[in-house]
Write a protein that holds these residues in place. Structure first.
Motif, PDB file in Angstrom:
ATOM      1  N   UNK A 130       0.810  -1.221   0.000  1.00 11.84           N
ATOM      2  CA  UNK A 130       0.000   0.000   0.000  1.00 11.84           C
ATOM      3  C   UNK A 130       0.845   1.273   0.000  1.00 11.84           C
ATOM      4  N   UNK A 131       2.183   1.151   0.057  1.00 13.66           N
ATOM      5  CA  UNK A 131       3.064   2.320  -0.001  1.00 13.66           C
ATOM      6  C   UNK A 131       3.150   2.852  -1.424  1.00 13.66           C
ATOM      7  N   UNK A 132       3.368   4.161  -1.543  1.00 15.10           N
ATOM      8  CA  UNK A 132       3.588   4.793  -2.840  1.00 15.10           C
ATOM      9  C   UNK A 132       4.983   5.391  -2.850  1.00 15.10           C
ATOM     10  N   UNK A 133       5.729   5.067  -3.881  1.00 18.95           N
ATOM     11  CA  UNK A 133       7.083   5.591  -4.047  1.00 18.95           C
ATOM     12  C   UNK A 133       7.135   6.354  -5.365  1.00 18.95           C
ATOM     13  N   UNK A 134       7.603   7.605  -5.274  1.00 16.73           N
ATOM     14  CA  UNK A 134       7.694   8.464  -6.448  1.00 16.73           C
ATOM     15  C   UNK A 134       9.164   8.660  -6.776  1.00 16.73           C
ATOM     16  N   UNK A 135       9.531   8.414  -8.021  1.00 16.31           N
ATOM     17  CA  UNK A 135      10.908   8.586  -8.481  1.00 16.31           C
ATOM     18  C   UNK A 135      11.010   9.806  -9.388  1.00 16.31           C
ATOM     19  N   UNK A 136      12.180  10.434  -9.383  1.00 14.63           N
ATOM     20  CA  UNK A 136      12.445  11.501 -10.341  1.00 14.63           C
ATOM     21  C   UNK A 136      13.931  11.556 -10.671  1.00 14.63           C
ATOM     22  N   UNK A 137      14.216  12.149 -11.825  1.00 13.98           N
ATOM     23  CA  UNK A 137      15.576  12.437 -12.258  1.00 13.98           C
ATOM     24  C   UNK A 137      15.572  13.885 -12.748  1.00 13.98           C
ATOM     25  N   UNK A 138      16.515  14.262 -13.569  1.00 14.18           N
ATOM     26  CA  UNK A 138      16.577  15.652 -14.022  1.00 14.18           C
ATOM     27  C   UNK A 138      15.439  16.002 -14.986  1.00 14.18           C
ATOM     28  N   UNK A 139      15.254  15.160 -16.020  1.00 16.34           N
ATOM     29  CA  UNK A 139      14.270  15.489 -17.054  1.00 16.34           C
ATOM     30  C   UNK A 139      13.147  14.464 -17.194  1.00 16.34           C
ATOM     31  N   UNK A 140      13.227  13.368 -16.470  1.00 12.93           N
ATOM     32  CA  UNK A 140      12.247  12.298 -16.594  1.00 12.93           C
ATOM     33  C   UNK A 140      12.695  11.183 -17.516  1.00 12.93           C
TER      34      UNK A 140
ATOM     35  N   UNK B  27       6.664  13.182 -14.219  1.00 15.13           N
ATOM     36  CA  UNK B  27       6.832  13.495 -15.631  1.00 15.13           C
ATOM     37  C   UNK B  27       7.615  14.796 -15.778  1.00 15.13           C
ATOM     38  N   UNK B  28       8.714  14.740 -16.506  1.00 18.69           N
ATOM     39  CA  UNK B  28       9.552  15.923 -16.692  1.00 18.69           C
ATOM     40  C   UNK B  28      10.592  16.111 -15.607  1.00 18.69           C
ATOM     41  N   UNK B  29      10.561  15.268 -14.578  1.00 16.20           N
ATOM     42  CA  UNK B  29      11.578  15.272 -13.533  1.00 16.20           C
ATOM     43  C   UNK B  29      11.717  16.593 -12.796  1.00 16.20           C
ATOM     44  N   UNK B  30      12.924  16.847 -12.344  1.00 17.16           N
ATOM     45  CA  UNK B  30      13.223  18.059 -11.577  1.00 17.16           C
ATOM     46  C   UNK B  30      12.992  19.317 -12.404  1.00 17.16           C
ATOM     47  N   UNK B  31      13.243  19.237 -13.705  1.00 13.79           N
ATOM     48  CA  UNK B  31      13.009  20.399 -14.569  1.00 13.79           C
ATOM     49  C   UNK B  31      11.539  20.830 -14.522  1.00 13.79           C
ATOM     50  N   UNK B  32      10.623  19.863 -14.597  1.00 13.97           N
ATOM     51  CA  UNK B  32       9.195  20.170 -14.540  1.00 13.97           C
ATOM     52  C   UNK B  32       8.807  20.666 -13.150  1.00 13.97           C
ATOM     53  N   UNK B  33       9.404  20.077 -12.126  1.00 13.82           N
ATOM     54  CA  UNK B  33       9.141  20.489 -10.746  1.00 13.82           C
ATOM     55  C   UNK B  33       9.465  21.977 -10.575  1.00 13.82           C
ATOM     56  N   UNK B  34      10.639  22.383 -11.073  1.00 16.31           N
ATOM     57  CA  UNK B  34      11.048  23.787 -10.973  1.00 16.31           C
ATOM     58  C   UNK B  34      10.165  24.679 -11.843  1.00 16.31           C
ATOM     59  N   UNK B  35       9.810  24.191 -13.026  1.00 16.23           N
ATOM     60  CA  UNK B  35       8.986  24.980 -13.944  1.00 16.23           C
ATOM     61  C   UNK B  35       7.621  25.298 -13.332  1.00 16.23           C
ATOM     62  N   UNK B  36       7.105  24.369 -12.524  1.00 19.33           N
ATOM     63  CA  UNK B  36       5.818  24.598 -11.857  1.00 19.33           C
ATOM     64  C   UNK B  36       5.969  25.465 -10.607  1.00 19.33           C
ATOM     65  N   UNK B  37       7.190  25.890 -10.306  1.00 17.69           N
ATOM     66  CA  UNK B  37       7.408  26.770  -9.162  1.00 17.69           C
ATOM     67  C   UNK B  37       7.461  26.065  -7.823  1.00 17.69           C
ATOM     68  N   UNK B  38       7.648  24.750  -7.840  1.00 11.74           N
ATOM     69  CA  UNK B  38       7.757  24.002  -6.589  1.00 11.74           C
ATOM     70  C   UNK B  38       9.114  24.276  -5.929  1.00 11.74           C
ATOM     71  N   UNK B  39       9.172  24.094  -4.632  1.00 11.77           N
ATOM     72  CA  UNK B  39      10.384  24.370  -3.864  1.00 11.77           C
ATOM     73  C   UNK B  39      11.491  23.352  -4.167  1.00 11.77           C
ATOM     74  N   UNK B  40      12.716  23.860  -4.261  1.00 11.19           N
ATOM     75  CA  UNK B  40      13.889  22.993  -4.375  1.00 11.19           C
ATOM     76  C   UNK B  40      14.941  23.482  -3.389  1.00 11.19           C
TER      77      UNK B  40
END
Length: 175
Positions: A58-68, A91-104
């Motif tokens: 029942x655990x959820x694990x989310x993976x990311x890299x630079x671009x997906x 989707x889109x990795x860290x690049x998408x995360x930053x593009x959406x304005x999420x904290x890094x």
């Protein structure tokens, strides 16, 4: 089992609900910038058998890299590393995360990634060989040819002598 891709906003919601977030990039990439909630488990560590967990079905694990790209290319390997948990990829990795304005978390005091350093040094040497070949002596064109041959060898073999040399430089020592 099919691995699902999710947007950074969807990932943020799942993280608030207790999902685990794993960065599969290498240590130098992670040190330079990462998502605050992320744990590091690089692809090279996974290949060596390293694991996080244990996880339940029942655990959820989310993976990311630079671009997906790395996560999508290695989805089955990532799934096996945390089974039986449910796996999702940003989707889109860290690049998408930053593009959406999420904290890094960013640490610009960390050295540039070694492969970027290789690109800078190789490009500089090739340019110098061409300029000196025209301006000083045609023999300098050999410098450009030598660097090009080294890059070709690195691409074919997976071994980059220049990267190994740069990794040993004082500015690249682990802090």
């Amino acid at each position: 089992m099919t691995v699902q891709t999710i947007s950074p906003a969807e990932a943020k919601v799942l993280l608030a609900q207790g999902a685990a977030l794993i960065d599969i990039r290498e240590r130098d990439e992670y040190a330079r910038e990462n998502i605050p909630e992320a744990h590091l488990l690089s692809l090279s560590a996974i290949d060596k058998g390293d694991r996080l967990g244990p996880f339940d079905p029942f655990d959820t694990v989310i993976f990311y890299c630079q671009s997906g790209m790395r996560t999508s290319q290695n989805a089955q390997k990532l799934e096996a590393a945390v089974e039986p948990a449910k796996v999702m990829l940003i989707e889109g990795g860290l690049n998408a995360w930053k593009k959406e304005g999420q904290e890094i978390l960013a640490d610009s005091s960390q050295p540039l990634l070694v492969m970027r350093q290789v690109q800078i040094v190789a490009g500089s040497l090739i340019l110098a060989g061409v300029v000196l070949g025209y301006a000083v002596h045609p023999g300098f064109f050999m410098l450009s040819g030598f660097v090009g041959a080294g890059l070709l060898f690195a691409g074919i073999s997976g071994f980059c002598g220049m990267a190994r040399l740069l990794e040993g430089m004082p500015w690249n020592r682990r802090r």
